[in-house]
Design a protein around this motif. Structure first.
Motif, PDB file in Angstrom:
ATOM      1  N   ASN A  74      67.670   6.934  21.960  1.00 57.06           N
ATOM      2  CA  ASN A  74      67.096   5.348  22.488  1.00 57.06           C
ATOM      3  C   ASN A  74      65.571   5.764  22.898  1.00 57.06           C
ATOM      4  O   ASN A  74      64.964   5.024  22.401  1.00 57.06           O
ATOM      5  N   ASN A  88      54.747   4.331   4.352  1.00 55.81           N
ATOM      6  CA  ASN A  88      55.574   4.155   4.803  1.00 55.81           C
ATOM      7  C   ASN A  88      56.043   3.096   4.931  1.00 55.81           C
ATOM      8  O   ASN A  88      57.227   2.435   5.523  1.00 55.81           O
ATOM      9  N   GLY A 104      62.263  -6.172  15.547  1.00 58.93           N
ATOM     10  CA  GLY A 104      63.253  -6.354  15.577  1.00 58.93           C
ATOM     11  C   GLY A 104      64.339  -4.977  15.796  1.00 58.93           C
ATOM     12  O   GLY A 104      64.528  -4.609  16.579  1.00 58.93           O
TER      13      GLY A 104
ATOM     14  N   ALA B   4      68.607  -5.718  15.954  1.00 58.66           N
ATOM     15  CA  ALA B   4      68.870  -5.781  15.374  1.00 58.66           C
ATOM     16  C   ALA B   4      69.458  -5.761  14.268  1.00 58.66           C
ATOM     17  O   ALA B   4      68.613  -5.611  13.054  1.00 58.66           O
ATOM     18  N   THR B   7      67.819  -8.830  11.984  1.00 58.61           N
ATOM     19  CA  THR B   7      66.908  -8.493  11.191  1.00 58.61           C
ATOM     20  C   THR B   7      67.113  -7.847  10.196  1.00 58.61           C
ATOM     21  O   THR B   7      66.484  -7.695   9.295  1.00 58.61           O
ATOM     22  N   ILE B   8      68.120  -6.636  10.356  1.00 59.36           N
ATOM     23  CA  ILE B   8      68.487  -5.843   8.646  1.00 59.36           C
ATOM     24  C   ILE B   8      69.036  -6.476   7.796  1.00 59.36           C
ATOM     25  O   ILE B   8      68.646  -6.732   7.002  1.00 59.36           O
ATOM     26  N   LYS B  11      66.342  -9.598   6.359  1.00 59.16           N
ATOM     27  CA  LYS B  11      65.672  -8.614   5.587  1.00 59.16           C
ATOM     28  C   LYS B  11      65.732  -8.536   4.609  1.00 59.16           C
ATOM     29  O   LYS B  11      65.473  -8.901   2.829  1.00 59.16           O
ATOM     30  N   HIS B  86      60.066   5.093   1.317  1.00 58.34           N
ATOM     31  CA  HIS B  86      59.674   5.577   2.664  1.00 58.34           C
ATOM     32  C   HIS B  86      59.713   4.892   3.679  1.00 58.34           C
ATOM     33  O   HIS B  86      59.621   5.321   5.250  1.00 58.34           O
ATOM     34  N   SER B  87      59.647   3.544   3.544  1.00 58.92           N
ATOM     35  CA  SER B  87      60.270   2.344   4.228  1.00 58.92           C
ATOM     36  C   SER B  87      61.016   2.732   5.400  1.00 58.92           C
ATOM     37  O   SER B  87      61.473   2.494   6.227  1.00 58.92           O
ATOM     38  N   GLU B  89      61.436   4.933   7.126  1.00 57.95           N
ATOM     39  CA  GLU B  89      61.179   5.572   8.276  1.00 57.95           C
ATOM     40  C   GLU B  89      60.782   4.819   9.418  1.00 57.95           C
ATOM     41  O   GLU B  89      61.017   4.659  10.510  1.00 57.95           O
ATOM     42  N   GLU B  90      60.748   3.379   9.012  1.00 62.11           N
ATOM     43  CA  GLU B  90      60.514   2.024   9.943  1.00 62.11           C
ATOM     44  C   GLU B  90      61.872   2.181  11.305  1.00 62.11           C
ATOM     45  O   GLU B  90      61.900   1.506  11.118  1.00 62.11           O
ATOM     46  N   LEU B  91      62.598   2.822   9.992  1.00 63.71           N
ATOM     47  CA  LEU B  91      64.345   2.389  11.205  1.00 63.71           C
ATOM     48  C   LEU B  91      64.294   3.709  11.305  1.00 63.71           C
ATOM     49  O   LEU B  91      64.716   3.576  12.272  1.00 63.71           O
ATOM     50  N   LEU B  92      63.927   5.199  11.187  1.00 65.13           N
ATOM     51  CA  LEU B  92      64.603   5.934  11.668  1.00 65.13           C
ATOM     52  C   LEU B  92      63.668   5.723  12.445  1.00 65.13           C
ATOM     53  O   LEU B  92      64.396   7.064  13.849  1.00 65.13           O
ATOM     54  N   VAL B  93      62.652   5.837  12.949  1.00 66.39           N
ATOM     55  CA  VAL B  93      61.586   6.234  14.159  1.00 66.39           C
ATOM     56  C   VAL B  93      62.182   4.822  15.299  1.00 66.39           C
ATOM     57  O   VAL B  93      61.832   5.028  16.236  1.00 66.39           O
ATOM     58  N   SER B  94      63.002   3.959  14.821  1.00 66.26           N
ATOM     59  CA  SER B  94      63.320   2.922  15.847  1.00 66.26           C
ATOM     60  C   SER B  94      64.504   3.195  16.253  1.00 66.26           C
ATOM     61  O   SER B  94      65.055   4.114  15.546  1.00 66.26           O
ATOM     62  N   PRO B  95      65.025   2.289  17.626  1.00 60.17           N
ATOM     63  CA  PRO B  95      66.428   3.071  18.242  1.00 60.17           C
ATOM     64  C   PRO B  95      67.477   1.915  17.176  1.00 60.17           C
ATOM     65  O   PRO B  95      68.526   1.293  18.353  1.00 60.17           O
ATOM     66  N   VAL B  96      67.666   2.480  16.652  1.00 58.35           N
ATOM     67  CA  VAL B  96      68.859   1.642  15.952  1.00 58.35           C
ATOM     68  C   VAL B  96      69.873   2.528  15.508  1.00 58.35           C
ATOM     69  O   VAL B  96      69.783   3.414  15.437  1.00 58.35           O
ATOM     70  N   LYS B 251      66.872  12.356   5.924  1.00 64.06           N
ATOM     71  CA  LYS B 251      65.818  13.651   6.880  1.00 64.06           C
ATOM     72  C   LYS B 251      66.272  14.972   6.793  1.00 64.06           C
ATOM     73  O   LYS B 251      66.990  15.576   6.274  1.00 64.06           O
TER      74      LYS B 251
END
Lengths: 303, 252
Positions: A74, A88, A104, B4, B7-8, B11, B86-87, B89-96, B251
């Protein structure tokens, strides 16, 4: 200079047995503007995907500003901003929402991320479209949206995978200027691009990937110094004489232009002097091939 | 983590609210028609079931059916689309964390189940005069059912590779299970063999317990129904978490 990104013995073998990365080692210093070049399928996007957590690695180690990706996942993710090659985002979301949601996910509340989103959208000339669905944007606008999204959590390292593909010249240059400003402010930037002049004009250091291996990692200046010859096209506004007697090779292209190859011991001043003596007045000089392109093709064995 | 998660969820709620004509409105129309045809027109000929008139008997089942279908539809569509465009990926790159992602999507499914369930309830109240016998039981069963089918939808989305894959399970598995789970009838009226077979259908326990909350009468024990629900939620949650953590179909 402290290390921003350190990759050691990174391997990636896909399920279909394709070996995309073959034990690559790479080091990027903090504050660097670093180019990662390679032809299609060289492994650039795979490497970026692994660094950013989009792909699983087969083996190897990645450290980002001293944090181990396996142990401090993280922390590593918080330090990186990614602008990927493919669009994406959800095309049915308003663009401001895309930025606020991304913030967020990084634990930044809407009230805190809104001012930053406004700055970024204004910078990317997207502020007037903030309530529009992302699908309504042009290709160039979508790229700028992805750049804004990559920056919303104020990362220390920005990774750009083909950032200016499909972007018009004017916007491309304004993006370059913005990226240079970010770099001057201390942000480490790693760039992959097919526009080699982009890498040449922006980046200080470079690595070239070929078939999953790093074939060169050095500074841009050192790499360009390796070029032993350069081909130039010289153009005259007047019709060229039928006979040009000079002691270096020329190749006539048409009645107004010809090509010369500059090798060591021959500089452009000397060439101009000799041509002038022959009554040839040169109006324009341009490179036949981009210097980095020539080197790139040589290093990847595709020349 | 809380930001986080929030946010999900926001959304997800905005996603289905923006397309309310596709997500909220149709189930309300469909269930109103069910009530009109099966309860209103045919109900009088059928008579009483489980000691209540047929119209009142089918209301809990119809509401729960919409909750099941919509909770499932929300997570399966939303997560599959996130994979498709592929959205994700927004979650995969973030520290969630994976738990937060899963919890966020499940909460989105529950929210849609609640919104549609409430809409159907309001529509039903407009036509039929009835009261809820035990609001606590009703809400507990609604919540557990919505969680369970959101999880099922999530797992379906993980494995789905095409739009066909997200409609196969609801059409060929979920719908028959709902219809054969005692939504329109009490299993008392079935021959013994079919009664016993119905007890292997988990939806039977949910409909029965939900009916208990509404009407105060049921065929099975409430604790059995809750146990079945909790056990299935646990199993599906572990499976969903494993799939997400391993990045299966997400992934490479």
């Amino acid at each position: 200079m402290p290390i921003a990104l350190k990759i050691s013995k990174l391997c990636k073998i896909y399920d279909n047995k394709l070996s995309a990365l073959k034990s690559i080692d790479l080091q990027v210093s903090q504050g660097d503007f670093f180019a990662l070049l390679g032809s299609n399928g060289a492994g650039k996007t795979t490497a970026i995907g692994i660094i950013c957590g989009l792909l699983n690695k087969t083996s190897g180690r990645i450290e980002v500003l001293g944090f181990d990706q396996d142990l401090q996942t993280n922390q590593v993710k918080k330090l990186i901003g990614l602008m990927p090659q493919e669009f994406n985002f959800n095309p049915f979301e308003p663009i401001e929402e895309i930025l606020l949601n991304q913030a967020g996910y990084y634990g930044i509340s809407r009230s805190k991320s809104k001012p930053n989103a406004e700055i970024l959208l204004k910078k990317m000339q997207l502020w007037s479209k903030r309530f529009d669905m992302a699908k309504s944007l042009s290709g160039g606008m979508k790229r700028r949206l992805m750049l804004a999204r990559a920056l919303i959590h104020q990362p220390k390292i920005l990774i750009l995978d083909e950032p200016t593909a499909g972007v018009d010249v004017e916007i491309r240059h304004s993006m370059w200027a913005y990226l240079q400003t970010l770099n001057q402010q201390g942000m480490t930037i790693i760039l992959t691009t097919h526009y080699l002049e982009e890498a040449e004009s922006l980046c200080r250091n470079i690595a070239i990937l070929n078939e999953g291996k790093v074939v060169e990692q050095t500074s841009m200046n050192k790499l360009l110094a390796k070029i032993s010859q350069q081909t130039l096209i010289l153009e005259s506004l007047e019709v060229l004489p039928k006979q040009i007697n000079v002691d270096f090779g020329i190749k006539i292209l048409d009645e107004n232009s010809f090509e010369i190859t500059l090798e060591s011991g021959l500089n452009l001043n000397l060439v101009m002097e000799k041509l002038s003596a022959q009554g040839v007045n040169i109006s324009y000089v341009r490179s036949s091939k981009n210097r980095l392109e020539t080197l790139f093709l040589n290093l990847t064995g595709k020349n | 983590m809380w930001i986080a998660y929030k946010t999900i969820v926001i959304k997800e709620i905005l996603r289905f609210s923006r397309i309310w004509v596709q997500t909220i409105f149709p189930p309300i129309i469909t269930t109103s028609l069910y009530l009109l045809i099966f309860g209103g027109l045919m109900g009088e000929r059928i008579g009483r079931m489980q000691e209540v008139d047929y119209l009142h008997f089918i209301i809990p089942g119809i509401i729960l059916m919409t909750v099941i279908q919509n909770a499932y539809a929300n997570t399966v569509a939303s997560f599959f689309l996130a994979k498709f465009n592929h959205s994700i990926e927004e979650l995969l790159v973030s520290p969630v964390s994976h738990w937060v992602i899963l919890l966020g999507y499940i909460s989105g499914g529950v929210a849609r189940g609640f919104a549609v369930g409430l809409g159907v309830f309001a529509a039903v109240s407009f036509f039929v005069d009835f009261t809820i016998n035990n609001i606590f039981i009703t809400f507990t069963i609604f919540l557990l059912t919505a969680i369970l089918f959101s999880l099922a939808g999530f797992i379906n989305a993980v494995f789905a590779k095409s739009f066909d894959d997200i409609s196969i399970v609801p059409t060929f598995i979920l719908l028959p299970m709902i219809y054969l789970g005692g939504m329109f009838y009490s299993i008392d009226i079935l021959p013994e063999f079919w009664q016993e077979l119905s007890k292997f259908n988990p939806i039977y326990y949910m409909v029965d317990a939900f009916r208990l909350g509404f009407l105060g009468s049921s065929n099975s024990d409430l604790s059995t129904s809750i146990l079945v629900l909790l056990l299935m939620i646990f199993i599906l949650a572990v499976v969903a978490f494993y799939l997400l953590k391993r990045g299966i179909n997400i992934k490479a």
